[in-house]
Design an enzyme around this catalytic site. Structure first.
Site, PDB file in Angstrom:
ATOM      1  N   HIS A 153       0.879  -1.162   0.000  1.00  0.00           N
ATOM      2  CA  HIS A 153       0.000   0.000   0.000  1.00  0.00           C
ATOM      3  C   HIS A 153       0.922   1.219   0.000  1.00  0.00           C
ATOM      4  O   HIS A 153       2.083   1.131   0.420  1.00  0.00           O
ATOM      5  CB  HIS A 153      -0.894   0.015   1.244  1.00  0.00           C
ATOM      6  CG  HIS A 153      -1.887  -1.115   1.254  1.00  0.00           C
ATOM      7  ND1 HIS A 153      -1.773  -2.206   2.063  1.00  0.00           N
ATOM      8  CD2 HIS A 153      -3.021  -1.285   0.522  1.00  0.00           C
ATOM      9  CE1 HIS A 153      -2.792  -3.028   1.841  1.00  0.00           C
ATOM     10  NE2 HIS A 153      -3.562  -2.496   0.900  1.00  0.00           N
ATOM     11  N   ASP A 184       2.322   1.633   3.285  1.00  0.00           N
ATOM     12  CA  ASP A 184       3.304   0.617   3.680  1.00  0.00           C
ATOM     13  C   ASP A 184       4.678   1.096   3.210  1.00  0.00           C
ATOM     14  O   ASP A 184       5.682   0.934   3.904  1.00  0.00           O
ATOM     15  CB  ASP A 184       3.046  -0.742   2.989  1.00  0.00           C
ATOM     16  CG  ASP A 184       1.766  -1.429   3.442  1.00  0.00           C
ATOM     17  OD1 ASP A 184       1.462  -1.375   4.646  1.00  0.00           O
ATOM     18  OD2 ASP A 184       1.091  -2.023   2.576  1.00  0.00           O
TER      19      ASP A 184
HETATM   20  C1  XUL Z   1      -9.087  -6.389   1.162  1.00  0.00           C
HETATM   21  C2  XUL Z   1      -7.920  -6.768   0.391  1.00  0.00           C
HETATM   22  C3  XUL Z   1      -6.806  -5.792   0.377  1.00  0.00           C
HETATM   23  C4  XUL Z   1      -6.241  -5.588  -0.987  1.00  0.00           C
HETATM   24  C5  XUL Z   1      -5.132  -4.590  -1.080  1.00  0.00           C
HETATM   25  O1  XUL Z   1     -10.046  -7.347   1.276  1.00  0.00           O
HETATM   26  O2  XUL Z   1      -7.872  -7.849  -0.152  1.00  0.00           O
HETATM   27  O3  XUL Z   1      -5.805  -6.243   1.238  1.00  0.00           O
HETATM   28  O4  XUL Z   1      -5.732  -6.785  -1.469  1.00  0.00           O
HETATM   29  O5  XUL Z   1      -5.537  -3.311  -0.826  1.00  0.00           O
END
Ligand code: XUL
Ligand code: MN
Length: 348
Positions: free
Chosen positions: A51, A54
């Site tokens: 992210h 992150d």
């Molecule tokens: C939420 C999910 C997230 C995404 C990344 O359900 O899967 O972790 O993969 O933002």
């Protein structure tokens, strides 16, 4: 299907979660990013997902140039370890600005914030050397349908995607559909919705999909069929393999944990299309069970990959010719049992 095709594996820092849930506190001590990177290396995984926050913690408190300088430093660290960044995803759902939705929020200031932050996430992706921006549209939905107008929401999503595509002519957007949680209903709940809306953008060729096993199950759909559908359009740009026990909260269980046969079908699909041959990674979006002891903290990742690789072997040793004969004879009873016994390792 090639018997020599190999896979590269990936997870994100959040997959080493501390065990907090809405009903209780963390069950494991928080660890540093450096520790997580060391674990990824020690497990022999090749890439990490990020992210935006992150990659650059406390992202909203930092200037644009400070954010990019930190991203550059992270790239240096990753290069030093020989680890690639698979993707960057703007984590919009934690921001106070997006309480009522990000790209589809009713407040124009929320929508502006979401687009600006997504552009910045693209800049971070550039610094980290990936052209993949993943969009899990967490709050793009409603708690009650009267709160928003769906047709406006679709226009706003297209407007946001177009802004991202215009920001960088190389960036590819991978929409990660999920039908619910945290919202009651999401606007793009399935892969069909994601690929359909891609057609409305200024460059459909750069808008594709990421399929997560659990999200398909939450939508009541078969994960391998969803993958095949995206592959038919050349749009399966990443996968989040995990498992899910029916229509419950998003469980992010180890791959194969609830439905081994479905996991086998997903691996067969990936094998059939030589997934990974265009540079894609197999990512596990799995979480440790809350009760996991710190000394077992990595097992859900190690086990997901072990299961995946054993299912690759199961897929390669499946008797396709015998299956084809049963299909020609419409003997699905025998085909069913053949799959079961192959997975059980029964001796004939
Ligand atoms: C939420 C999910 C997230 C995404 C990344 O359900 O899967 O972790 O993969 O933002
Ligand atoms: Mn995911």
């Amino acid at each position: 299907m090639s018997a020599t095709h190999t896979y590269r594996f990936c997870f994100g820092p959040w997959n080493l979660s501390e065990g907090a849930d809405p009903y209780g506190p963390p069950t494991r001590e928080k660890q540093s990013f450096a520790w997580k990177l060391d674990q990824l290396k020690a497990l022999g995984f090749e890439a990490m997902m990020f992210h935006d926050d992150d990659a650059v913690p406390d992202i909203d408190g930092k200037s644009a140039s400070a954010v990019l300088a930190e991203a550059k430093e992270l790239r240096r660290q990753l290069d030093g370890e020989g680890i690639a960044a698979e993707m960057v995803a703007p984590r919009l759902w934690f921001a106070p600005q997006t309480i009522d939705g990000a790209y589809t929020g009713n407040d124009p200031a929320a929508r502006r914030y979401a687009i600006d932050r997504s552009r910045q996430a693209i800049d971070i992706a550039n610094e980290l050397g990936t052209d993949l921006l993943v969009l899990w549209l967490a709050r793009e939905g409603t708690y009650l349908r009267e709160a928003k107008v769906a047709s406006e929401a679709y226009d706003r999503l297209v407007e946001a995607f177009d802004a991202m595509l215009a920001h960088d002519p190389k960036i590819r957007l991978a929409i990660e559909p999920k039908p619910n949680e945290p919202m009651d209903h999401a606007y793009l709940p399935t892969i069909g919705h994601a690929l359909a809306i891609a057609q409305l953008t200024d460059d459909p060729s750069r808008v594709g999909a990421l399929i997560e096993t659990a999200h398909c199950i939450l939508a009541g759909l078969d994960p391998s069929d969803e993958m095949e559908f995206a592959l038919r359009f050349g749009k399966l740009w990443s996968v989040h393999l995990n498992d899910q026990n029916g229509l419950k909260f998003d469980q992010d269980k180890p791959f194969g944990s609830s439905n081994l046969r479905s996991a086998f079908d997903q691996v067969r699909t990936l094998e059939r299309h030589e997934f990974g041959s265009h540079g894609e990674y197999v990512c596990f979006d799995v979480h440790p069970f809350r009760s996991t002891r710190p000394e077992h903290w990595l097992e859900h990742l190690r086990n997901s990959r072990r299961t995946f690789l054993q299912l690759v072997e199961k897929s390669r040793t499946f008797d396709d010719a015998a299956a084809a004969q049963l299909i020609a004879q419409r003997d699905y009873q025998a085909l069913d049992q053949m799959v079961i016994e192959h997975l059980l390792g029964s001796v004939h």
